[in-house]
Scaffold this active site. Structure first.
Site, PDB file in Angstrom:
ATOM      1  N   GLY A   1      15.635 -32.680  -3.936  1.00  0.00           N
ATOM      2  CA  GLY A   1      15.115 -32.166  -2.674  1.00  0.00           C
ATOM      3  C   GLY A   1      14.435 -33.251  -1.868  1.00  0.00           C
ATOM      4  O   GLY A   1      13.361 -33.034  -1.311  1.00  0.00           O
ATOM      5  N   HIS A   2      15.070 -34.423  -1.818  1.00  0.00           N
ATOM      6  CA  HIS A   2      14.513 -35.533  -1.055  1.00  0.00           C
ATOM      7  C   HIS A   2      15.595 -36.588  -0.789  1.00  0.00           C
ATOM      8  O   HIS A   2      16.700 -36.510  -1.306  1.00  0.00           O
ATOM      9  CB  HIS A   2      13.333 -36.170  -1.798  1.00  0.00           C
ATOM     10  CG  HIS A   2      13.713 -36.801  -3.105  1.00  0.00           C
ATOM     11  ND1 HIS A   2      13.667 -36.120  -4.290  1.00  0.00           N
ATOM     12  CD2 HIS A   2      14.168 -38.045  -3.398  1.00  0.00           C
ATOM     13  CE1 HIS A   2      14.055 -36.916  -5.273  1.00  0.00           C
ATOM     14  NE2 HIS A   2      14.377 -38.091  -4.753  1.00  0.00           N
ATOM     15  N   SER A   3      15.209 -37.561   0.014  1.00  0.00           N
ATOM     16  CA  SER A   3      16.023 -38.740   0.292  1.00  0.00           C
ATOM     17  C   SER A   3      15.113 -39.953   0.144  1.00  0.00           C
ATOM     18  O   SER A   3      13.891 -39.817   0.145  1.00  0.00           O
ATOM     19  CB  SER A   3      16.577 -38.663   1.716  1.00  0.00           C
ATOM     20  OG  SER A   3      17.301 -39.832   2.041  1.00  0.00           O
TER      21      SER A   3
END
Length: 131
Positions: free
Chosen positions: A47-49
């Site tokens: 749930g991230h970059s």
């Protein structure tokens, strides 16, 4: 999309196989290694970059899906072989889902942890990736 499935060299032996990740396998110097395990049924990770960091994900045991998005295209990759992994370069949103019982996800990263390198809000990620 800046991802790639990479085969990890496998040495087959009747006593058990061995796979090795050395500097020739990945396009970056390894700065951090961590792993996810005991993920409860239905739970999601990721749930991230990352702004700069690259990561290489391997299903050491079991399986899980990696949903990746570059801001334009979304794709799902199932990892379930300990002798291949998914290289995710910077600027790619990732979510890990559908962990099988006993799944272990090994992550080999190009840098040490830095909260400043994370984009944790999907709308912020979309705004940055559209530039």
């Amino acid at each position: 999309m800046k991802i790639n499935i990479i085969k990890i060299p496998k040495i087959e032996d009747p006593r058990g196989n061995l796979s090795v990740i050395e500097k020739e396998v990945l396009p970056f110097e390894i700065k951090r290694v961590y792993y996810l395990y005991d993920v409860p049924a239905g739970a999601e990770r990721g749930g991230h970059s990352h702004k700069e960091q690259q990561e290489f994900l391997i299903a050491l045991s079991g399986s899980f899906d990696v949903i990746i998005n570059d801001g334009k295209v979304e794709k799902s990759v199932t990892l379930n072989k300990p002798f291949e992994g998914l290289l995710i370069t910077n600027g790619i949103w990732r979510e890990l889902k559908n962990f099988s019982s006993g799944a272990v996800c090994l992550v080999v990263a190009s840098d040490v942890f830095s909260e400043a390198d994370y984009i944790r809000d999907f709308n912020e990620f979309l705004a940055i990736s559209s530039k």
